[in-house]
Design an enzyme around this catalytic site. Structure first.
Site, mmCIF file in Angstrom:
data_model
loop_
_atom_site.group_PDB
_atom_site.id
_atom_site.type_symbol
_atom_site.label_atom_id
_atom_site.label_comp_id
_atom_site.label_asym_id
_atom_site.label_seq_id
_atom_site.Cartn_x
_atom_site.Cartn_y
_atom_site.Cartn_z
ATOM 1 N N ARG A 58 13.217 0.201 41.068
ATOM 2 C CA ARG A 58 11.890 0.178 40.429
ATOM 3 C C ARG A 58 10.828 0.792 41.328
ATOM 4 O O ARG A 58 9.811 1.301 40.842
ATOM 5 C CB ARG A 58 11.535 -1.256 40.035
ATOM 6 C CG ARG A 58 12.427 -1.772 38.922
ATOM 7 C CD ARG A 58 12.272 -3.260 38.731
ATOM 8 N NE ARG A 58 13.438 -3.982 39.216
ATOM 9 C CZ ARG A 58 13.423 -5.260 39.557
ATOM 10 N NH1 ARG A 58 12.308 -5.953 39.474
ATOM 11 N NH2 ARG A 58 14.525 -5.855 39.983
ATOM 12 N N GLU A 95 20.416 -12.798 48.419
ATOM 13 C CA GLU A 95 20.591 -14.234 48.202
ATOM 14 C C GLU A 95 22.037 -14.638 48.479
ATOM 15 O O GLU A 95 22.302 -15.667 49.092
ATOM 16 C CB GLU A 95 20.185 -14.570 46.778
ATOM 17 C CG GLU A 95 19.596 -15.949 46.675
ATOM 18 C CD GLU A 95 18.910 -16.156 45.352
ATOM 19 O OE1 GLU A 95 18.647 -15.158 44.647
ATOM 20 O OE2 GLU A 95 18.664 -17.321 45.018
#
Ligand code: PRP
Ligand code: ADE
Length: 173
Positions: A58, A95
């Site tokens: 993005r 994560e």
């Protein structure tokens, strides 16, 4: 118009407990897209930036528009294995597990002033790795800018602790 209203929030995506902040609705809204880019670049409108580094994926969309607005070059920070020429790389934590990002070795010259751009900063794992990689090339990071900050996750504070000034337009708790 409130910029935050142009961002769509999707609960439990990509997994339960995460609220995904979807900027595609902002990008599709001509007034909101222009305003977001105009606000992001405002401190550097005088032309101090040599290169804008956009983070896949993005950050490419925003970084291209930011580079055009600042009459700067654009360089991509990509996930491993996508760039065709000689690269420099850095591993970073996600994560779950680790990943690696790469830039072309000759994309940024020593001493160039770089603005790092992405849509959103959460834990800061992605942006701090990109900042470290860019500094390892001898460049000067003028700042990092993002449309969205998730301050509870501490990413912006990590960049500030590395002496990278941070500009964000919207904070979501
Ligand atoms: C998102 C976002 C940032 C990063 C922020 O990208 O666009 O690059 O996560 O998270 P962090 O601050 O915790 O590192 P993602 O890794 O989902 O990749 P994508 O843009 O290719 O979907
Ligand atoms: N990247 C990391 N956390 C995110 C979130 N909550 N929304 C969109 N992109 C993200």
């Amino acid at each position: 118009m409130n910029l935050s209203d142009a961002i769509r929030s999707i609960p439990d995506y990509p997994k339960p407990g995460i609220v995904f902040r979807d900027i595609t609705t902002l990008l599709g809204n001509a007034r909101a897209f222009r305003r977001a880019i105009d606000e992001l670049v405002q401190p550097w409108a005088g032309g101090k930036i040599d290169k804008v580094a956009g983070i896949e994926a993005r950050g490419f969309i925003l970084g291209g528009a930011v580079a055009h607005q600042l009459s700067a070059g654009f360089v991509p920070v990509r996930k491993k294995g996508k760039l065709p020429h000689e690269t420099v790389s850095i591993a970073y934590s996600l994560e779950y597990g680790v990943d690696e990002m790469e830039m072309h070795k000759d994309a940024i010259l020593p001493g160039e002033r770089v603005l790092l751009v992405d849509d959103l900063i959460a834990t800061g794992g992605t942006a701090t790795a990109a900042a470290t990689l860019i500094r390892s090339m001898g460049a000067v990071i003028e700042a990092a800018c993002f449309i969205v900050d998730l301050p509870e996750l501490g990413g912006a504070a990590k960049l500030t602790a590395m002496d990278v000034p941070v500009r964000t337009l919207i904070a979501f708790e």
